[in-house]
Design a protein around this motif. Structure first.
Motif, short mmCIF file in Angstrom:
data_model
loop_
_atom_site.label_atom_id
_atom_site.label_comp_id
_atom_site.label_asym_id
_atom_site.label_seq_id
_atom_site.Cartn_x
_atom_site.Cartn_y
_atom_site.Cartn_z
N ILE A 7 0.83 -1.20 0.00
CA ILE A 7 0.00 0.00 0.00
C ILE A 7 0.85 1.25 0.00
O ILE A 7 0.63 2.19 -0.76
CB ILE A 7 -0.95 -0.01 1.21
CG1 ILE A 7 -1.97 -1.15 1.08
CG2 ILE A 7 -1.66 1.32 1.35
CD1 ILE A 7 -2.92 -1.26 2.24
N SER A 8 1.87 1.28 0.82
CA SER A 8 2.69 2.49 0.94
C SER A 8 3.76 2.56 -0.11
O SER A 8 4.40 3.59 -0.27
CB SER A 8 3.35 2.53 2.32
OG SER A 8 4.28 1.48 2.45
N GLY A 9 3.99 1.46 -0.83
CA GLY A 9 5.08 1.45 -1.79
C GLY A 9 6.41 1.31 -1.11
O GLY A 9 7.45 1.56 -1.71
N CYS A 10 6.41 0.91 0.14
CA CYS A 10 7.63 0.80 0.93
C CYS A 10 8.20 -0.59 0.80
O CYS A 10 7.47 -1.56 0.80
CB CYS A 10 7.31 1.10 2.39
SG CYS A 10 8.67 0.90 3.51
N LEU A 14 9.47 13.20 -17.17
CA LEU A 14 8.73 12.82 -15.96
C LEU A 14 9.70 12.78 -14.78
O LEU A 14 10.81 12.25 -14.90
CB LEU A 14 8.10 11.44 -16.15
CG LEU A 14 7.36 10.84 -14.96
CD1 LEU A 14 6.11 11.67 -14.63
CD2 LEU A 14 6.96 9.40 -15.27
N LYS A 15 9.29 13.34 -13.67
CA LYS A 15 10.12 13.34 -12.46
C LYS A 15 9.39 12.59 -11.36
O LYS A 15 8.24 12.92 -11.04
CB LYS A 15 10.46 14.76 -12.02
CG LYS A 15 11.31 15.52 -13.04
CD LYS A 15 11.70 16.90 -12.53
CE LYS A 15 12.58 17.62 -13.55
NZ LYS A 15 12.99 18.98 -13.08
N ILE A 16 10.05 11.59 -10.79
CA ILE A 16 9.45 10.78 -9.73
C ILE A 16 10.30 10.92 -8.48
O ILE A 16 11.49 10.57 -8.46
CB ILE A 16 9.38 9.29 -10.15
CG1 ILE A 16 8.51 9.14 -11.39
CG2 ILE A 16 8.83 8.45 -9.00
CD1 ILE A 16 8.47 7.72 -11.93
N GLU A 17 9.69 11.45 -7.43
CA GLU A 17 10.39 11.63 -6.17
C GLU A 17 10.43 10.29 -5.43
O GLU A 17 9.40 9.63 -5.25
CB GLU A 17 9.70 12.68 -5.31
CG GLU A 17 9.55 14.05 -5.99
CD GLU A 17 10.88 14.66 -6.37
OE1 GLU A 17 11.86 14.47 -5.60
OE2 GLU A 17 10.95 15.31 -7.43
N TYR A 18 11.62 9.93 -4.97
CA TYR A 18 11.82 8.61 -4.35
C TYR A 18 12.79 8.77 -3.19
O TYR A 18 13.43 9.81 -3.03
CB TYR A 18 12.38 7.64 -5.40
CG TYR A 18 11.93 6.21 -5.22
CD1 TYR A 18 10.64 5.82 -5.54
CD2 TYR A 18 12.81 5.23 -4.74
CE1 TYR A 18 10.22 4.51 -5.40
CE2 TYR A 18 12.40 3.92 -4.59
CZ TYR A 18 11.11 3.56 -4.92
OH TYR A 18 10.70 2.25 -4.76
N VAL A 22 8.00 8.97 -2.52
CA VAL A 22 7.91 10.04 -1.53
C VAL A 22 6.54 10.70 -1.63
O VAL A 22 6.15 11.19 -2.70
CB VAL A 22 9.03 11.08 -1.74
CG1 VAL A 22 8.81 12.28 -0.82
CG2 VAL A 22 10.39 10.45 -1.49
N ASN A 23 5.81 10.70 -0.51
CA ASN A 23 4.50 11.37 -0.41
C ASN A 23 3.60 11.10 -1.62
O ASN A 23 3.11 12.02 -2.28
CB ASN A 23 4.70 12.89 -0.25
CG ASN A 23 5.44 13.23 1.02
OD1 ASN A 23 5.25 12.60 2.05
ND2 ASN A 23 6.29 14.26 0.93
N PRO A 24 3.35 9.83 -1.91
CA PRO A 24 2.48 9.53 -3.05
C PRO A 24 1.04 9.98 -2.78
O PRO A 24 0.57 9.95 -1.65
CB PRO A 24 2.57 8.01 -3.17
CG PRO A 24 2.87 7.54 -1.77
CD PRO A 24 3.75 8.60 -1.18
#
Length: 351
Positions: A20-23, A82-86, A62-64
């Motif tokens: 769920i959190s992508g963690c 595209l920029k994806i914060e991780y 990060v903060n999805p």
């Protein structure tokens, strides 16, 4: 929450995926590999002694954005880059990590943090402080996708990618180069721009590519019957793969010539109906031909999908890490089954 336990003679790996959190978390005991360390050291020893030091690693979006059920919303592609914060953090001896990115199963070159950086298929990070989040950004133009598409984006960590056996102190990758996948949908509001893979892939390394199928043999079933006796019915929910070099299975390393070719057969079989994009990597870089970077296979009951190719040995370094990554294209068609990214164990090709 899902746990995967991987056990070798000296190596214990626990992987926890929080979907769920992508963690993503995994724990391991091994030799630390940092920018200053000797990456050819035995991963199971410190100062000549087996180590029991534990470590952990976690990486996540990060903060999805989430919906009212706390489920992650898809990413959006609106054109351009595209920029994806991780972020990633680690403790103990688990601080060397590389990331591979796939869009619809196709390997995605990306830049690290800024548009001015160079495109690479894998960027390797060496984390210095325990349990400190290291934020970073994936920057890229998707290699595939049209307006209206909703495709899977897979971010996959490779544990301690810097390690290469030296054939003196070590000859195996042990538990290194294991993977952990985090995925998220990517919705396209505009068409992806064309990307010329020849500018970054290793072209000319492979040739004579042929995709065929063959029947599953009893010998294959016996090979994977360590924990339980396998039959064709047992393959309905499981997937297996194997690498053959000049017709022989190699588990750790293979000595190669300076010139000529080595014939590689990648075989994957199991869960009927699952489609995979299969990508060949050498030293964490994509091996491509003129037609593309990945090769699609569909698993059918009782059959083995086979990809044959020749590797040009003159192109290789003295020590080269080879593996295949298979990314499922239709995992959502099998919601009751575990259909995930598959990676073969890394094989050392040395001269």
């Amino acid at each position: 929450m899902r746990k995967l336990i991987f056990l070798t003679r000296f190596f214990f790996l626990v992987i926890i995926v929080l979907s769920i959190s992508g963690c993503s978390n995994y724990k391991t005991k091994d030799k630390e590999a940092t920018a200053e360390s000797n990456v050819n050291q035995n991963p199971f020893e410190v100062d000549g002694k087996e180590t029991d030091i534990m470590g952990s690693m976690e990486h996540a979006f990060v903060n999805p954005e989430v919906n009212e059920h706390d489920e992650m919303l898809p990413l959006r592609y609106d054109g351009g880059e595209l920029k994806i914060e991780y972020s990633v953090k680690a403790s103990g001896n688990a601080k060397n990590v590389g990331f591979l990115v796939f869009v619809d199963g196709i390997p995605q070159p990306y830049k690290f943090n800024t548009s001015q950086a160079s495109y690479e298929y894998m960027h390797i990070l060496n984390l210095e402080e325990d349990d400190k989040n290291m934020p970073f950004t994936f920057v890229f133009t998707p290699v595939t996708g049209k307006k209206g598409d909703s495709l899977d984006l897979s971010i996959t960590s490779v544990y301690n990618p810097s390690f290469i056996p030296d054939m003196k102190e070590t000859s195996s990758y042990g538990g290194y180069h294991t993977t952990l996948e985090s995925s998220r949908s990517l919705v396209f509001k505009k068409n992806a721009e064309a990307f010329d893979h020849t500018t970054i892939s290793r072209n000319g390394y492979i040739r004579n590519i042929n995709i065929t199928s063959e029947p599953v043999t009893q010998q294959m079933l016996d090979t994977y019957s360590d924990m339980e006796k396998l039959n064709l019915e047992a393959l309905d929910k499981r997937v297996f793969s194997q690498l053959y070099f000049d017709g022989k299975v190699k588990h750790d390393n293979i000595k190669i010539n300076d010139k000529g070719t080595v014939h590689v057969s990648f075989k994957i079989f199991g869960h009927p109906g699952v489609k995979y994009q299969n990508t060949f990597f050498m030293n964490h870089e994509v091996l491509a031909n003129d037609d593309g970077t990945s090769f699609e296979t569909t698993l059918t009951k009782g059959d083995v999908a086979v990809i044959d190719l020749d590797i040009n040995l003159e192109k290789l370094d003295d020590f080269s890490t080879f593996y295949v990554v298979s990314v499922p294209l239709n995992a959502t068609d099998f919601p009751e089954d575990v259909v995930v990214l598959e990676k073969t164990p890394s094989i050392l090709l040395y001269k």
